[in-house]
Design a protein around this motif. Structure first.
Motif: not given
Length: 371
Positions: A96-97, A265-266, A71-72, A93, A262, A61, A74
């Motif tokens: 962000t990853v 965020g999932r 992010l949730h 996301g 994605l 997260d 991952i």
């Protein structure tokens, strides 16, 4: 009193000229204070020594500044030497990853591992020695092109810098510049085109030759020549590396070893191109939409181009026919008629219909009606 007023007026005028400068200094001071107040990322190992470069996300997260999670939960694994494509709508996301892999931030929950090691235990500067990034907005220094490429590896020789530039297809345009590799760039490389900046960033990454590559595919806005050269350079750069590609066009990631879809965020789907098509989920819908868009563009182009092409051919044929007819007639006129009348004949039989034909082509090419 008048003398004091004049002195005060001169002071206010001087202050007026300094006002904008004071505003900029205030903003700069605020940014410096914020930078000094930022706590450095903690770590346990000063010297980073990685021997394997597979990447694993475990129940990750993440949120910026303790706000809503971006992010949730991952979780995925990218084997060493594989290519993983991240796709999804804007804000899903993807970036962000990539930023968490480079440890620009730490996860809020869960763990990111490289070669089995939790990257929160590694010195961030040491970790970045193993990672290269090529993003849409690449940072170029206000320095020479040579030093911008050499920033990838400070101990590189001149021959290695030039070899990296050639591999990235930027050697030719660098040589055309007034001072070649010693050409000084403006801040951010603003004196170069987008494609040229991209190729210099790729040359820097080639020179660094890090085992992990984070790539934001950004060739969609480039012209065909730049796109072809950048794709060739990227193919060379990606060989043998653990690659994460933030993809914008689905046709460029069909050969990826793993595609992660994605959304908000999932992770919605994971698999190869063929596996995801068989699932007929979100990825399948995205592929269908892009294919429909391409078909619409092609059909529209065919619908417009074919009639234009036929009319152009007809107009050219009219002009050439009139030309041949005018030449043959005027040869006869030359032997029987006055030169002035001969010129008038050529005007009637050739210049008038010929001008109409070629004017028609010009108007059609510029989407104007032909009268």
């Amino acid at each position: 009193f008048m003398l004091m007023s004049l002195a005060l007026s001169a002071l206010l005028i001087a202050f007026e000229h300094s006002y904008n400068l004071l505003k900029e200094l205030k903003l700069a001071t605020s940014n410096l204070e914020q930078a000094f107040d930022t706590k450095p990322l903690s770590y346990k190992e000063e010297k980073v020594k990685l021997s394997h470069f597979d990447i694993t996300f475990e129940n990750v997260d993440f949120s910026y500044n303790q706000q809503a999670d971006v992010l949730h939960n991952i979780s995925f694994h990218a084997p060493e030497g594989s290519t993983t494509a991240l796709i999804g709508p804007s804000g899903s996301g993807k970036s962000t990853v990539a930023n968490l892999i480079a440890r620009f931030w730490d996860v809020t929950k869960g763990c990111v591992r490289i070669g089995g090691q939790d990257i929160r235990e590694l010195n961030p500067d040491g970790l970045l020695h193993y990672i290269s990034e090529v993003f849409q907005e690449n940072t170029l220094l206000s320095d020479t092109i040579y030093n911008n490429i050499k920033a990838g590896r400070e101990d590189a020789t001149e021959q290695e810098v030039i070899a990296a530039a050639k591999a990235a297809h930027c050697h030719e345009f660098i040589e055309r510049l007034p001072n070649g590799y010693q050409t000084h760039l403006a801040e951010g490389g603003n004196t170069l085109s987008g494609g040229e900046k991209q190729r210099i960033a790729i040359a820097r990454a080639i020179l660094k030759d890090a085992p992990i590559l984070l790539l934001d595919e950004s060739t969609a806005s480039l012209d065909a020549d730049n796109e072809a050269k950048i794709n060739q350079a990227l193919d060379r750069l990606m060989k043998g590396k653990t690659v994460f590609v933030i993809a914008h066009r689905l046709n460029t990631i069909q050969n990826a070893d793993q595609i992660i879809v994605l959304n908000q965020g999932r992770i919605e789907e994971t698999g190869t191109h063929e596996e995801l098509l068989r699932k007929k989920g979100h990825y399948y819908e995205m592929v269908q939409e892009q294919q429909k868009a391409r078909e619409w563009i092609v059909k529209g182009a065919v619908k417009e181009v074919i009639p234009m092409g036929l009319l152009d051919l007809l107009l050219v044929a009219v002009g050439l026919s009139m030309d041949a007819f005018a030449v043959s007639v005027c040869k006869g006129l030359n032997t029987k008629m006055h030169p002035v009348k001969t010129g008038l004949g050529r005007a009637i039989f050739w210049w008038i219909p010929g001008a109409y034909a070629y004017a028609g082509i010009y108007l059609r090419r510029n989407n104007s009606p032909v009268h």
